[in-house]
Design an enzyme around this catalytic site. Structure first.
Site, PDB file in Angstrom:
ATOM      1  N   TYR B 293      63.270 -25.832  30.146  1.00 55.84           N
ATOM      2  CA  TYR B 293      63.975 -27.064  30.531  1.00 55.84           C
ATOM      3  C   TYR B 293      63.614 -27.439  31.961  1.00 55.84           C
ATOM      4  CZ  TYR B 293      67.712 -30.516  30.004  1.00 55.84           C
ATOM      5  OH  TYR B 293      68.430 -31.679  29.880  1.00 55.84           O
ATOM      6  N   TYR B 343      62.609 -37.804  28.969  1.00 58.09           N
ATOM      7  CA  TYR B 343      63.871 -37.089  29.154  1.00 58.09           C
ATOM      8  C   TYR B 343      64.781 -37.449  27.986  1.00 58.09           C
ATOM      9  CZ  TYR B 343      68.389 -35.838  31.245  1.00 58.09           C
ATOM     10  OH  TYR B 343      69.644 -35.302  31.496  1.00 58.09           O
TER      11      TYR B 343
END
Lengths: 316, 389
Positions: B293, B343
């Site tokens: 991440y 994103y």
């Protein structure tokens, strides 16, 4: 909760004692007051104002509605509230312990005779009961019962009243954003405010007195505060006041995004207090380039808006 | 004790285009991605009986369900803490399937995070007396109002403790953009950057520069989870869910775990990593690629340490040696990550891990046996290990 049983003990010591000094009516029972009261109450009974009707009922002068029993001895109206003498000390105990809310829940009156023009009424108030803590729709509180006795100029009993009120902890007041500045609107975006909960209210209240308070579970300090001690599960806690000495544990310098209420670049520091807990705050009189991990700092406070005080640090 | 290891698989992946302005509703994005994922799996939408997403997703399960012609929804769950939920819906789906509660579970995330709202513009929630609102009271009155700022506080301390530099963070960004440059789905397709570009980018919150921060995107991703047994009969090779876990602890806070002994650590990921390796019965030596991440570059470093690819504080050396790029020891974020592709709160990373397992990544890594995927860092998080059958 030792604090609470203390309160109850102190309050119950008042039972059987006068709630206030005895009161004598400022005016005798009189027609103008009766007329105004009946009008305000929407009571159109001619007995209260018609001389013929009351004569037929056997009254020589004006006669008062029985429900006016307490009216004659009520404390004067004063802008700003009652004087200390007029107030009930037993209720102040609850105010001071945070039970600031008040609501009348019951009134029972008993009338022994009609009050007539010229009667001069005296009242005595006795604290008769304080309840255990009750959870009510308004909040946690105690019922306080006051027994009144009303006598006349001959010291004859004319009526009684049982008056019960609830003294309760009102819901937590939340921060109010400051009103935008009047002219330029320079302050149109108010300084962000914290949410006040039962768990953190002490911290924000402490700041108003320029104290940085840390939650302590029997000496184990915790920040941010929690409802129970993570080690023992205890729900009992106190606070300790931070000495104000600390060291910068980490920091950032804000560039984006920007709020109108801050000056940028804005250093924000994570300070490890000498008590061992860490807290986020801003710096005072410190250039961003002078902020560094490991630097000693001392606590100060800034009033960002009236009655809204935040902790801040200076380089030591 | 039961296990979910190897019980379920990801059988389908779907996505919309990734953009700065989708021009349509988030719900429609969710529907498009879901239908695409079901088509990829070769499963009729009417067979979907489970849904899982993030609490931050704005699209009600039942609205999505009626739009795809769903018949009987028997399982739905949501996972809290922002992008920390990225892998957890797949865990919940695998549990529901292993328990016999549901057979076909779609996990989705759809958002117009760029065109309709932006997470990075400053979070100053109204003061209401809840624990979640009260949390922000420790930060926003001091101007610490953005995810970047919350991460930066821990990143600064990590740099101080371990000697990592802004250039080390920059190398994460450069690798992501290099991978995105060859991924036609990526917003930054054919737009690589250099370390000098990174170093020249402006400060957002020192020590984070613009190019340490991921994009803001509109788009949606969905993945279809079903039993491994069924997945074997479908049109694409299954991406077996070999391990799945959630993790929080060590005084976890929502992006501000500033009170634990070592704030350079993101302990949540250590808790996830230990569970994943234990479930799968493997160690770091058995992992060929990872999707780590990357909302902000600094937290990639402690993730490499949590999973044992570098010793604590030494991820900078692992990165400096080129290990996170194609051809390196552990290529990460082969789709370009959230820095380079888009994103979508990490669910696009799960989809990329499936492609790596299938052998269809735009930056395919050879010899894939295990791929790690992680979710949001600095928050209660989650993770997966996906493998070929």
């Amino acid at each position: 909760m030792t604090e609470q049983s203390d309160l109850l003990g102190r309050a119950r010591a008042w039972i059987g004692r006068p709630a206030t000094a005895p009161v004598t009516a400022r005016d005798p029972v009189n027609q103008p007051m009766i007329r105004r009261w009946a009008e305000a109450m929407g009571d159109a009974n001619p007995l209260w104002h018609d001389p013929d009707v009351r004569a037929a009922a056997g009254f020589a002068g004006a006669v008062a509605p029985p429900a006016m029993l307490e009216v004659w001895t009520m404390a004067p109206y004063r802008a700003g509230g009652r004087t200390e003498d007029e107030d009930m000390a037993v209720l102040r105990l609850f105010d001071e312990a945070g039970y600031r809310g008040v609501v009348a829940t019951n009134i029972e009156q008993e009338y022994l005779r009609y009050l007539v023009e010229g009667d001069i009424i005296h009242a005595r108030a006795i604290v008769s009961d304080i309840s255990d803590e009750k959870r009510t729709g308004l909040g946690i509180g105690h019922f306080v019962t006051i027994d009144y006795e009303f006598t006349d100029q001959a010291d004859e009993l004319v009526g009684r009243m049982k008056f019960r009120i609830l003294k309760f902890k009102p819901p937590l007041e939340q921060s109010k954003a400051a009103a935008p500045a009047g002219d330029a609107g320079a302050n149109a975006f108010p300084h962000p405010r914290p949410a006040i909960t039962h768990d953190n209210a002490f911290f924000w209240e402490g700041l108003k007195q320029r104290k940085l308070l840390i939650q302590s579970f029997d000496g184990r300090l915790v920040h941010p505060p929690v409802p129970a001690c993570p080690e023992t599960g205890s729900l009992e806690w106190t606070t300790v006041e931070a000495s104000g000495k600390g060291v910068i544990h980490s920091f950032v310098v804000m560039h984006q995004p920007q709020l109108p209420c801050f000056q940028y670049p804005l250093p924000v520091v994570l300070v490890e207090l000498e008590e061992g807990v860490r807290i986020v705050a801003n710096m005072i009189d410190t250039a961003p380039e002078d902020v560094a991990i490991g630097r000693a700092v001392t606590l100060d406070f800034v009033e960002v808006e009236p009655d809204y005080i935040l902790p801040a640090f200076r380089l030591a | 004790m039961g296990t979910i290891s190897n019980q379920a698989a990801i059988a389908g992946i779907g996505a919309t285009e990734f953009s700065k302005n989708s021009g349509r509703s988030e719900l429609r994005l969710a529907v498009e991605a879901t239908l695409a994922a079901l088509a990829d799996a070769g499963i009729d939408p009417a067979e979907v009986d489970g849904l899982s997403t993030y609490t931050m997703d704005n699209n009600p399960e039942i609205e999505l369900f009626r739009a795809i012609g769903g018949r009987q929804l028997k399982f739905h769950s949501r996972i809290h803490y922002g992008g920390g939920a990225a892998c957890a819906p797949i865990l919940h789906a695998a549990m529901a399937i292993a328990a016999g509660i549901a057979e076909v579970v779609v996990c989705y995330r759809a958002m117009n995070e760029r065109s309709q709202y932006r997470f990075g513009t400053g979070h100053t929630p109204p003061p209401v007396p809840t624990a979640e609102s009260a949390h922000y009271g420790w930060y926003v009155p001091f101007g610490l109002i953005s995810p970047a700022s919350w991460v930066a506080m821990q990143a600064r301390r990590y740099m101080h403790d371990h000697g990592a530099t802004s250039e080390d963070f920059g190398r994460v960004s450069v690798a992501a953009r290099r991978h995105a440059a060859t991924n036609p789905r990526a917003w930054f397709y054919e737009k690589p950057i250099t370390l000098a570009d990174h170093q020249a980018s402006r400060w957002i919150v020192e020590p984070l520069r613009l190019l340490d921060c991921c994009q803001e995107s509109d788009g949606a991703v969905a993945v279809v989870v079903t039993s491994l047994e069924r997945a074997r009969r479908l049109r694409n090779a299954p991406a077996v869910i070999r391990a799945a876990a959630q993790g929080a602890g060590d005084d976890s806070q929502m992006m501000t775990s500033y009170y634990r002994k070592d704030i350079g650590r993101i302990s949540e990921m250590n808790i996830v990593a230990d569970q994943l390796y234990a479930q799968a019965g493997i160690g770091p030596a058995d992992v060929q690629a990872a999707i780590l991440y990357d909302h902000f570059t600094p937290f990639v470093l402690p993730q490499l340490e949590a999973f044992g690819f570098a010793k604590e504080g030494q991820a900078r050396d692992f990165i400096r040696e080129g290990n996170i790029e194609l051809g390196g020891r552990l290529p990460i974020n082969t789709h370009g990550g959230q820095l380079g592709e888009a994103y979508i709160h990490g669910l696009n990373g799960v989809a990329e891990a499936v492609r790596l397992v299938r052998g269809t990544s735009p930056n395919q890594v050879d010899g894939i046996r295990n791929v790690i995927v992680t979710a949001g860092t600095g928050v209660p998080t989650s993770g997966l290990i996906l493998s070929p059958d």
